[in-house]
Design a protein around this motif. Structure first.
Motif, mmCIF file in Angstrom:
data_model
loop_
_atom_site.group_PDB
_atom_site.id
_atom_site.type_symbol
_atom_site.label_atom_id
_atom_site.label_comp_id
_atom_site.label_asym_id
_atom_site.label_seq_id
_atom_site.Cartn_x
_atom_site.Cartn_y
_atom_site.Cartn_z
ATOM 1 N N ALA A 45 0.843 -1.195 0.000
ATOM 2 C CA ALA A 45 0.000 0.000 0.000
ATOM 3 C C ALA A 45 0.881 1.249 0.000
ATOM 4 O O ALA A 45 1.939 1.279 0.639
ATOM 5 C CB ALA A 45 -0.903 0.000 1.220
ATOM 6 N N GLY A 46 0.445 2.268 -0.728
ATOM 7 C CA GLY A 46 1.153 3.538 -0.747
ATOM 8 C C GLY A 46 2.109 3.719 -1.897
ATOM 9 O O GLY A 46 2.550 4.834 -2.167
ATOM 10 N N GLY A 47 2.453 2.649 -2.604
ATOM 11 C CA GLY A 47 3.360 2.760 -3.736
ATOM 12 C C GLY A 47 2.635 3.138 -5.017
ATOM 13 O O GLY A 47 1.410 3.297 -5.042
ATOM 14 N N GLY A 48 3.399 3.277 -6.099
ATOM 15 C CA GLY A 48 2.823 3.691 -7.368
ATOM 16 C C GLY A 48 1.840 2.682 -7.936
ATOM 17 O O GLY A 48 0.800 3.059 -8.484
ATOM 18 N N ASP A 50 0.047 0.473 -6.212
ATOM 19 C CA ASP A 50 -1.139 0.524 -5.354
ATOM 20 C C ASP A 50 -1.999 1.743 -5.697
ATOM 21 O O ASP A 50 -3.225 1.635 -5.829
ATOM 22 C CB ASP A 50 -0.700 0.583 -3.890
ATOM 23 C CG ASP A 50 -1.870 0.689 -2.923
ATOM 24 O OD1 ASP A 50 -2.625 -0.291 -2.805
ATOM 25 O OD2 ASP A 50 -2.022 1.758 -2.303
ATOM 26 N N ALA A 51 -1.366 2.892 -5.863
ATOM 27 C CA ALA A 51 -2.109 4.113 -6.174
ATOM 28 C C ALA A 51 -2.829 3.995 -7.509
ATOM 29 O O ALA A 51 -4.000 4.383 -7.647
ATOM 30 C CB ALA A 51 -1.159 5.312 -6.181
ATOM 31 N N THR A 52 -2.137 3.435 -8.507
ATOM 32 C CA THR A 52 -2.743 3.267 -9.826
ATOM 33 C C THR A 52 -3.919 2.302 -9.758
ATOM 34 O O THR A 52 -4.984 2.544 -10.344
ATOM 35 C CB THR A 52 -1.701 2.753 -10.832
ATOM 36 O OG1 THR A 52 -0.605 3.672 -10.890
ATOM 37 C CG2 THR A 52 -2.299 2.614 -12.224
ATOM 38 N N ALA A 53 -3.748 1.194 -9.038
ATOM 39 C CA ALA A 53 -4.831 0.215 -8.907
ATOM 40 C C ALA A 53 -6.049 0.825 -8.225
ATOM 41 O O ALA A 53 -7.193 0.529 -8.598
ATOM 42 C CB ALA A 53 -4.338 -1.001 -8.115
ATOM 43 N N ARG A 54 -5.832 1.674 -7.251
ATOM 44 C CA ARG A 54 -6.960 2.244 -6.501
ATOM 45 C C ARG A 54 -7.768 3.239 -7.326
ATOM 46 O O ARG A 54 -8.996 3.291 -7.216
ATOM 47 C CB ARG A 54 -6.462 2.863 -5.193
ATOM 48 C CG ARG A 54 -6.039 1.806 -4.193
ATOM 49 C CD ARG A 54 -5.558 2.332 -2.851
ATOM 50 N NE ARG A 54 -4.988 1.237 -2.073
ATOM 51 C CZ ARG A 54 -5.713 0.381 -1.338
ATOM 52 N NH1 ARG A 54 -7.022 0.533 -1.281
ATOM 53 N NH2 ARG A 54 -5.129 -0.594 -0.670
ATOM 54 N N ILE A 55 -7.107 4.027 -8.169
ATOM 55 C CA ILE A 55 -7.877 4.942 -9.013
ATOM 56 C C ILE A 55 -8.631 4.146 -10.082
ATOM 57 O O ILE A 55 -9.791 4.437 -10.394
ATOM 58 C CB ILE A 55 -6.980 6.036 -9.655
ATOM 59 C CG1 ILE A 55 -7.840 7.047 -10.431
ATOM 60 C CG2 ILE A 55 -5.922 5.455 -10.561
ATOM 61 C CD1 ILE A 55 -8.831 7.830 -9.599
ATOM 62 N N VAL A 56 -8.013 3.097 -10.617
ATOM 63 C CA VAL A 56 -8.692 2.245 -11.595
ATOM 64 C C VAL A 56 -9.904 1.564 -10.949
ATOM 65 O O VAL A 56 -11.008 1.544 -11.517
ATOM 66 C CB VAL A 56 -7.728 1.186 -12.176
ATOM 67 C CG1 VAL A 56 -8.489 0.145 -12.996
ATOM 68 C CG2 VAL A 56 -6.668 1.855 -13.034
ATOM 69 N N VAL A 70 -9.589 -3.200 -3.509
ATOM 70 C CA VAL A 70 -8.159 -3.459 -3.681
ATOM 71 C C VAL A 70 -7.617 -4.199 -2.466
ATOM 72 O O VAL A 70 -7.840 -3.794 -1.320
ATOM 73 C CB VAL A 70 -7.387 -2.143 -3.892
ATOM 74 C CG1 VAL A 70 -5.875 -2.401 -3.895
ATOM 75 C CG2 VAL A 70 -7.811 -1.488 -5.204
ATOM 76 N N VAL A 71 -6.912 -5.296 -2.732
ATOM 77 C CA VAL A 71 -6.290 -6.097 -1.680
ATOM 78 C C VAL A 71 -4.809 -6.245 -2.012
ATOM 79 O O VAL A 71 -4.460 -6.703 -3.103
ATOM 80 C CB VAL A 71 -6.947 -7.495 -1.570
ATOM 81 C CG1 VAL A 71 -6.205 -8.349 -0.549
ATOM 82 C CG2 VAL A 71 -8.410 -7.371 -1.194
ATOM 83 N N ASN A 72 -3.940 -5.853 -1.095
ATOM 84 C CA ASN A 72 -2.494 -5.956 -1.298
ATOM 85 C C ASN A 72 -2.014 -7.326 -0.841
ATOM 86 O O ASN A 72 -2.191 -7.695 0.319
ATOM 87 C CB ASN A 72 -1.758 -4.862 -0.527
ATOM 88 C CG ASN A 72 -2.192 -3.470 -0.944
ATOM 89 O OD1 ASN A 72 -3.105 -2.895 -0.363
ATOM 90 N ND2 ASN A 72 -1.549 -2.928 -1.957
#
Length: 330
Positions: A45-48, A50-56, A70-72
């Motif tokens: 969580a918090g990386g690029g 993760d961020a891209t997956a969350r907006i998608v 989203v599940v890491n």
């Protein structure tokens, strides 16, 4: 089978055939998604990624009307999360974000998974590496740097950007190969990522880094480093003053870290088609473009067929680089 059952079965069969004849979509695709969908991210969580997956995921939820959670799933240098995507039920309710490491891990002997272990849905992002030097470096262009590297004994120049065998290390190896130099012409100093490597570059501990320009952005904007070129087919509009290797040196070499959405193998075609169409809406949206642009992330679209071809090409490229660097265990 009773007469009533036979008549009911025949009527049902006729109804399905009639629906197909008039172009109606199967109920499976019409109803999907009927419940929340899990989106697995192989990184923290918090990386690029993760961020891209969350907006998608947020934009898919908005379009398709069901939560996309989203599940890491971290661990094993990306193996754990990528394995979780590949081993999920192929029903469309578990998908995930693949990253460039899926074209690298099997060459390292970490897993048997390859890009062919999935149902590709869409390529969403690619960030090519830049070639950065410190602001005090005597090299003002990438050609000047390359000429100095060629003239120096192997190992004199030192570079970093990630761990041994990571994407930015292999980008350097590929660049050396493209110039006709041995893979170890520039010594690789393993680091825990681009941020510490850029700090080391600014402090004078390295001669160059080969990480993405967005990752180098903070140090560049602080006036402590500059990017001489990017390994991409075209310039990044966010960093439009940085030329490509082809422009600066005539070397047609490009690579990069990328992110795309996929499901497990044998995902029903009607569900895969619906997801790809929804992902295209996400990609075309102002929200996605603004989100990625504000972070300096590159946006690139590829439908399912393009994504599959893209991964196959990258897989072969990574294999060649790893073999040249003596890192392949396949």
């Amino acid at each position: 089978m009773s007469k009533i059952t036979r008549r009911t079965f025949a009527a049902s069969t006729a109804a399905v055939a009639a629906s197909a004849a008039f172009g109606f979509k199967p109920a499976l695709a019409q109803a999907y998604p009927a419940r929340p969908v899990t989106v697995i991210v192989p990184w923290g969580a918090g990386g690029g990624t993760d961020a891209t997956a969350r907006i998608v995921a947020a934009l898919l939820e908005k379009d398709l009307g069901q939560p996309f959670n989203v599940v890491n799933r971290t661990g094993g240098s990306g193996v754990v999360g990528h394995s979780a995507i590949a081993s999920a039920q192929p029903d469309g309710y578990t998908i995930g974000m693949l990253t460039v490491e899926i074209s690298m891990m099997h060459w390292q002997g970490l897993t048997e998974l390859t890009p062919k272990s999935y149902t590709p849905l869409a390529l969403m992002n690619e960030d090519p590496p830049g070639i950065q030097v410190s602001s005090s470096s005597p090299y003002k262009t990438v050609k000047e740097l390359a000429d100095a590297i060629k003239a120096a004994p192997p190992g004199k120049f030192k570079a970093s950007g990630t761990g041994q065998g990571g994407i930015w290390h292999l980008a350097l190896v590929g660049w050396m190969q493209a110039m006709g130099l041995p893979a170890n012409q520039v010594a690789w100093v393993p680091s825990n990522g681009a941020a510490p490597a850029m700090q080391d570059l600014a402090a004078g501990g390295l001669d160059l880094t080969t990480c993405s320009v967005p990752e180098a952005r903070a140090i560049i904007e602080a006036g402590k480093a500059r990017s001489l070129a990017i390994m991409a087919p075209a310039r990044n509009p966010i960093f439009k003053d940085v030329p490509t290797l082809k422009e600066a040196m005539g070397i047609d070499y490009a690579t990069g870290a990328w992110r795309g959405i996929a499901g497990p193998k044998n995902l029903p075609p009607e569900i895969a088609t619906k997801l790809t169409a929804a992902l295209k809406k996400v990609y075309d949206s102002a929200e996605y473009k603004d989100f990625m642009s504000n972070r300096g992330f590159g946006t690139v679209w590829g439908d399912a067929a393009h994504f599959a071809s893209f991964m196959d090409k990258g897989d072969a490229q990574m294999g060649e680089a790893m073999k040249a660097a003596g890192l392949s265990k396949a």
